[in-house]
Design a protein around this motif. Sequence first.
Motif, PDB file in Angstrom:
ATOM      1  N   SER A 100       1.752  15.096 -13.191  1.00 27.08           N
ATOM      2  CA  SER A 100       0.692  15.816 -13.907  1.00 27.08           C
ATOM      3  C   SER A 100       0.780  17.314 -13.638  1.00 27.08           C
ATOM      4  O   SER A 100       0.642  18.137 -14.550  1.00 27.08           O
ATOM      5  CB  SER A 100      -0.683  15.314 -13.466  1.00 27.08           C
ATOM      6  OG  SER A 100      -0.785  13.951 -13.724  1.00 27.08           O
ATOM      7  N   SER A 131       2.468  10.227  -9.729  1.00 22.65           N
ATOM      8  CA  SER A 131       1.747  10.579 -10.963  1.00 22.65           C
ATOM      9  C   SER A 131       1.041  11.926 -10.803  1.00 22.65           C
ATOM     10  O   SER A 131       0.950  12.707 -11.749  1.00 22.65           O
ATOM     11  CB  SER A 131       0.762   9.480 -11.357  1.00 22.65           C
ATOM     12  OG  SER A 131      -0.333   9.488 -10.479  1.00 22.65           O
ATOM     13  N   ALA A 132       0.571  12.222  -9.581  1.00 23.47           N
ATOM     14  CA  ALA A 132      -0.074  13.521  -9.360  1.00 23.47           C
ATOM     15  C   ALA A 132       0.921  14.655  -9.548  1.00 23.47           C
ATOM     16  O   ALA A 132       0.641  15.667 -10.213  1.00 23.47           O
ATOM     17  CB  ALA A 132      -0.669  13.578  -7.961  1.00 23.47           C
ATOM     18  N   LYS A 189       3.182   5.697  -5.790  1.00 21.52           N
ATOM     19  CA  LYS A 189       2.857   5.761  -7.217  1.00 21.52           C
ATOM     20  C   LYS A 189       1.863   6.893  -7.496  1.00 21.52           C
ATOM     21  O   LYS A 189       2.030   7.681  -8.420  1.00 21.52           O
ATOM     22  CB  LYS A 189       2.234   4.430  -7.669  1.00 21.52           C
ATOM     23  CG  LYS A 189       3.216   3.438  -8.239  1.00 21.52           C
ATOM     24  CD  LYS A 189       2.425   2.264  -8.799  1.00 21.52           C
ATOM     25  CE  LYS A 189       3.329   1.088  -9.124  1.00 21.52           C
ATOM     26  NZ  LYS A 189       2.528  -0.156  -9.272  1.00 21.52           N
ATOM     27  N   GLN A 190       0.844   6.946  -6.622  1.00 19.99           N
ATOM     28  CA  GLN A 190      -0.191   7.968  -6.815  1.00 19.99           C
ATOM     29  C   GLN A 190       0.390   9.376  -6.672  1.00 19.99           C
ATOM     30  O   GLN A 190       0.160  10.259  -7.503  1.00 19.99           O
ATOM     31  CB  GLN A 190      -1.318   7.780  -5.798  1.00 19.99           C
ATOM     32  CG  GLN A 190      -2.402   6.858  -6.328  1.00 19.99           C
ATOM     33  CD  GLN A 190      -3.479   6.604  -5.297  1.00 19.99           C
ATOM     34  OE1 GLN A 190      -3.597   7.367  -4.330  1.00 19.99           O
ATOM     35  NE2 GLN A 190      -4.231   5.537  -5.494  1.00 19.99           N
ATOM     36  N   ASP A 191       1.159   9.534  -5.596  1.00 20.73           N
ATOM     37  CA  ASP A 191       1.801  10.848  -5.373  1.00 20.73           C
ATOM     38  C   ASP A 191       2.626  11.252  -6.582  1.00 20.73           C
ATOM     39  O   ASP A 191       2.577  12.383  -7.067  1.00 20.73           O
ATOM     40  CB  ASP A 191       2.722  10.788  -4.145  1.00 20.73           C
ATOM     41  CG  ASP A 191       1.916  10.846  -2.862  1.00 20.73           C
ATOM     42  OD1 ASP A 191       2.504  10.671  -1.797  1.00 20.73           O
ATOM     43  OD2 ASP A 191       0.680  11.068  -2.965  1.00 20.73           O
ATOM     44  N   SER A 243       0.836  -1.216   0.000  1.00  8.84           N
ATOM     45  CA  SER A 243       0.000   0.000   0.000  1.00  8.84           C
ATOM     46  C   SER A 243       0.865   1.259   0.000  1.00  8.84           C
ATOM     47  O   SER A 243       0.531   2.284  -0.598  1.00  8.84           O
ATOM     48  CB  SER A 243      -0.959  -0.001   1.192  1.00  8.84           C
ATOM     49  OG  SER A 243      -0.206   0.118   2.379  1.00  8.84           O
ATOM     50  N   ASP A 291       1.883   1.794  -3.517  1.00  2.88           N
ATOM     51  CA  ASP A 291       0.758   2.359  -4.267  1.00  2.88           C
ATOM     52  C   ASP A 291       0.615   3.860  -4.001  1.00  2.88           C
ATOM     53  O   ASP A 291       0.395   4.664  -4.916  1.00  2.88           O
ATOM     54  CB  ASP A 291      -0.546   1.642  -3.896  1.00  2.88           C
ATOM     55  CG  ASP A 291      -0.630   0.278  -4.547  1.00  2.88           C
ATOM     56  OD1 ASP A 291      -1.446  -0.545  -4.110  1.00  2.88           O
ATOM     57  OD2 ASP A 291       0.162   0.034  -5.507  1.00  2.88           O
ATOM     58  N   GLN A 292       0.745   4.176  -2.695  1.00  2.00           N
ATOM     59  CA  GLN A 292       0.638   5.582  -2.288  1.00  2.00           C
ATOM     60  C   GLN A 292       1.689   6.429  -3.016  1.00  2.00           C
ATOM     61  O   GLN A 292       1.397   7.496  -3.578  1.00  2.00           O
ATOM     62  CB  GLN A 292       0.840   5.680  -0.764  1.00  2.00           C
ATOM     63  CG  GLN A 292       0.649   7.076  -0.198  1.00  2.00           C
ATOM     64  CD  GLN A 292      -0.776   7.574  -0.392  1.00  2.00           C
ATOM     65  OE1 GLN A 292      -1.733   6.795  -0.253  1.00  2.00           O
ATOM     66  NE2 GLN A 292      -0.931   8.836  -0.751  1.00  2.00           N
TER      67      GLN A 292
END
Lengths: 445, 308
Positions: free
Chosen positions: A53, A49-50, A45-47, A39, A42-43
């Motif tokens: 962007s 990609s954000a 990864k999200q950070d 997890s 995953d966290q």
Amino acid sequence: MLVSRRGTRAALVAAFVAIAIPCTAQPVQDPAAAQALRSEIDQLKQDFSARLSALESRLTALEGAQPAGAPGAPPPAPEPAVAAAAPGSQPTAQVPPGAEAGGPSGALPVYGNAAAASKVFNPDMAAIGNFVGAAGKNTVAPLPALALPETELSLQAIVDPYARADFFLSFGEEGVAVEEGFLTFPALPGGLLMKVGRLYQAFGKSNTLHAHILPWVDRPLVTTNLLGGDEPLADAGMSVARLIPNPWLFLEATGQVSRGSGNAVFQGTERSDLSYVGHVHGYHDLSESANIDLGTSYAYGHNSSGVVDGTDLGRLTTSLIGIDGTFRWRPLQRAIYHSFLGRSEVIWSRREQPDGRQDANGFYVSGDYQFARRWFAGLRFDRSERAVDASVHDTGQSMVVTYWPSEFSQVRGQYRRTTYAEGPTANEFLFQFQFAIGAHGAHPF
Amino acid sequence: MTVKNVLLSLMMLSCAGVAHAQGKLNVVTSTEDLAAIAGEVGGDRISVESIARGYQDPHFVEAKPSFILRMQKADLLIVVGRELEIGWLPPLITQSRNSKVQPGGAGYLDASMQARILDMPTGQVTRAMGDVHPLGNPHYWLDPENGKLIARSIAAKLTELRPNDRAVFEQRLADFTARLDAAEKRWLAQLAPYKGVKVVTYHSSYPNFSERFGLDVIGFVEPRPGIPPTPQHTLDLIGEMKRQNVKVVMVEPYFDLKTPNAIGRETGAQVIVLPPSVGGVKEITDYFKLFDYDVNLLVNALKQATGK
């Protein structure tokens, strides 16, 4: 070499993965801890990609503010307090929520909008009506009592960044004809101005003018007798004009090559029977109100007099030489009230015929004086031999009065006295209504 | 003329060409007003020349071939736009052999794009209205606020063409704007006592001027734009002027004074020739002097008419 290097890299990555997996997996025996780690990844990864962007959209915004290819360009001028709606500005829409990341930021253009009418690209269109009436007696070349001999439709527009196009279609009693239809390249290298299409031949002055620009109802006798009729000499071809730089005056040379069979004078029968026109004219300002324009022209091509039963046995040619002079006076501060234009053209025709060469010549002299804002008065004197028979000649005198209700219409009366070679003298009164609708054309010079 | 002379003059010509490329930006404008403003912004970095003279009707300029020579050498062509020059500029541009000054080219500037344009026709436009301008009234330079906007777009265009001189253009623009601000206050103060005064003009050349300085144009000597005065319209106008007590008729320098003078005699109004452009009379040599001259002329006429 490339393949082997790629192979090496793949091998290295495989080895790294092989080493890394056991290294990370081995010490962790607890499934709960593994879940926590997963997890966490995953966290991350999200950070990641954000943030990516966000960075991307910042980059787009920066690129939008500073157009590519203008490094160090000045910051855009602040918007004026009161600006008229700029023509061509695109209607815009808000960026939908959630679409910010990655895409262009700010307002998006809306395409296919019904309000963005594509008719703005329609050419400038105008129709010019020319209504002519005649009274009096003329047994040699009679005009109908009342007629609409010509309606001219003009279509003009810029084609692309390199060219513009002009069409002048004439709707007459015999049908439709393309008077002129050509493409103009205004800015070729070498200071050339090139036209391609069907063109009025650059021979003299009045031959280059459309009927509605003439200061008379008719065309001079020299046009009728030596240039093949009431219509100007026109043909399909190419024209190149260049300014000749010099410190004294405006000097322009024009050369034209045409099919050689598109008009009454030149009627070559073979593809190689081209016609050629050369024209040089000089212009000089005598003062801010007066100027003078002098030109000389030459034309050459095959005529039809040697054609027997459809075969051009004679291979006979016509050459034309012309000189023209124009004097203009228009006081700048009262330019809309008074002006004078004096013009003369002399044309020599050398026409080879089976019975020998006919050397004919002719000329006209005309003057037009504008004595009030809407009123013009003019005189013209004509004399011309005939191209096919130089031993006979016609003479004519005309008096013209023109009234302009507005820039877009005119009423003209012309008293014309013509003495024909056949003997009879014609005394005629011609009158004309001309009217233009549509786009505002340029005033001729 | 020997071969040597020819070679020498060719060399001189080519040298002139090189000097030209590095030297001043060659600006051609359609009217003297734009030339004056371009001169304020460009200073010694540009040479500027106008095609039309200020005392000439800008709708009816002749497309003389000598103008083609000027446009051939231009780096930048600045036009008034709004179809003011439609009768004479397009053939000059086509024959200029100069790709820079073609519409849409880098060296083509329509000065009206940022300006405040009045008299935008609404609804159907037909020529029954006379020679109307479907894109709005083109005499927009007669408002100092528009003068600033014109100067700003010229500065932006000059900077685009000569990025190295950006600081010069910016500084000159700021200076011009500041001087114009100060002068505008003075002109407004001069005309303030006459705010709302009713006037008649020959052609609709002064809508921006009237809006800025508080004049109320109640009629025109022309019955419709571009249509010369008619007896009936003149009588109607005289009646209307008497009813509304109009005491000033403003006439452009290129119109005949016969009808305006007759109107003046009938109504007791003063007829003043009010130049709408730089160069309209000899004294008006720049954009400031244009307003100085016009405002003074108008104030003197109004002083006599109103006794204020």
